[in-house]
Motif scaffolding. Structure first.
Motif: not given
Length: 444
Positions: A63-65, A145-151, A165-169, A206-208
């Motif tokens: 929720a915070f992320a 979790v935090f930084y991926y959500n921000i990205a 989409f490409l990252f998550l796939a 890291v990639l995002a």
């Protein structure tokens, strides 16, 4: 690539933006579904119950992320629509700094109080050890979790739904493979499920972040951007804090409901864990479409002063989610048994009955709640956070109270009935607030 959502036919622009976003949402949900699948199939029913039980607590951290994602996304969308690129870069770095501080505080809470949180929700002793193990490892991965959500919020704000989409796939499919490897080949049990998620989320994060900084470096600015701005943090917080409160209170409400469910035993917990993952796949998909799709569309057009495009975006969003509802509702109604069986090692008995019943009660109301989530996207994107919170808390309060009250005469069936009642009341409020928005008068 970045996409301007303020030009072109609103329905075409929104659909083109949202469809890859919907695909990325599905892959995001594969993380949790994969955890439950591997735990239930290769470890056992108690492991499935443990992962599902811990999941309700992890939603508080998410929720915070998620709040950081939305706060940054809405403000960056507005600045992108207004072509204020220097401020946009400052907003991004401000969110990264503030998000890091918040993440560190939450990690402290998770490390020291995970056991207490599990006791608070009446976790049965036979799943306590695995629940705590999964939760402890999850907390270590919170920065990812935090930084991926921000990205992903930044990508959406810039009109780019294809990169997430490409990252998550890639990461979600990898997570399934690593889950199975750690559990079956290395016999790591629930710990293997948690470490697989930790590893795959870390690589994606890291990639995002690297791609975000690359994109920002390509933006031409007429002055040097600042590293941190209290004013931009205030603007971000105006959107982020209500979003955090919304998600946090929903998570707390779900934890209270989980506590009621836990009193019916681990078989009911397992059935609920399986079906609620399937339910959350739909609800989270529509929520993200509303937040990152409709919200960013509204925010960019608000920033550009093109208010007349926002109602067209609402209509296009409604058509999109209802078209998606049709196959999902049919699938859950007719194939609920087979879907729940995916998560259970021995697909029969009480756990199976509970899982199927939940899907049959909840799925017809996806048409209702999806309309609310589209309207919520407009409310968020145009800064109507008080109205958004009012509708959200109406849903939450009704569901929590009714789950407790109805569980006494109707047992577990009463708990599941609380969802559609809360959804219906909150949908009426959200649409009413949208229809009465002040910006609609200005757009005429």
């Amino acid at each position: 690539m970045n996409q301007d959502l303020t030009v072109g036919k609103p329905s075409s622009v929104l659909w083109k933006f949202c469809l890859p976003l919907f695909g990325s949402i599905l892959f995001q949900q594969l993380y949790n579904i994969a955890d439950s699948f591997v735990a239930g199939k290769f470890v056992g029913e108690d492991a499935l119950a443990a992962v599902g039980n811990s999941y309700e607590i992890t939603l508080i951290f998410i929720a915070f992320a998620f709040g950081c994602n939305i706060g940054c996304s809405v403000i960056v969308s507005q600045l992108f629509g207004a072509r204020k690129f220097a401020e946009l870069k400052t907003a991004v770095s401000t969110t990264l700094i503030a998000g890091g501080v918040l993440c560190a505080a939450l990690m402290g809470v998770g490390i020291f109080f995970s056991g207490d949180l599990l006791l608070l929700i009446n976790t049965p002793q036979n799943v306590m050890a695995d629940s705590k193990l999964y939760l402890d490892i999850y907390v270590l991965g919170l920065p990812f979790v935090f930084y991926y959500n921000i990205a992903t919020g930044i990508f959406s704000a810039l009109g780019d739904s294809k990169t997430p989409f490409l990252f998550l796939a890639g990461s979600s499919l990898s997570n399934i493979a690593v889950d199975i490897l750690f559990v079956t080949a290395f016999n790591m049990g629930v710990a293997g499920v948690a470490w697989a998620t930790f590893l795959c989320q870390g690589i994606s994060c890291v990639l995002a972040i690297w791609v975000v900084f690359f994109r920002l470096s390509k933006m031409e600015i007429d002055r040097r951007s600042g590293l941190f701005s209290w004013e931009l943090l205030r603007r971000i917080a105006i959107v982020a804090v209500p979003s955090i409160l919304q998600q946090s209170f929903i998570s707390v409400g779900n934890i209270i409901i989980q506590g009621v469910i836990n009193t019916f035993g681990s078989a009911v917990m397992a059935g609920y864990s399986a079906s609620i993952k399937l339910n959350n796949l739909v609800i989270t998909s529509f929520t993200t479409l509303g937040n990152n799709g409709i919200s960013n569309f509204s925010a960019q057009n608000l920033g550009a002063g093109k208010l007349e495009r926002i109602p067209a975006g609402f209509r296009a969003g409604l058509k999109l989610v209802w078209l998606l509802c049709v196959p999902l509702v049919v699938l859950y109604l007719l194939g609920g048994k087979e879907l729940v069986a995916i998560f259970l090692d021995a697909p029969s008995g009480r756990a199976m009955d509970v899982g199927v019943e939940i899907l049959r009660i909840l799925s017809p109301f996806y048409f209702v709640v999806s309309a609310k989530l589209v309207a919520d996207g407009i409310l968020r994107g145009t800064g109507m956070m008080k109205q958004f919170m009012a509708a959200t808390f109406t849903d939450l309060i009704l569901r929590v109270i009714l789950a407790r009250v109805l569980s006494m005469p109707l047992e577990t069936t009463g708990i599941w009935l609380a969802w559609p009642i809360g959804w219906t009341a909150a949908t009426l409020l959200s649409i009413l607030f949208y229809k009465r928005a002040k910006w609609r008068t200005a757009a005429v």
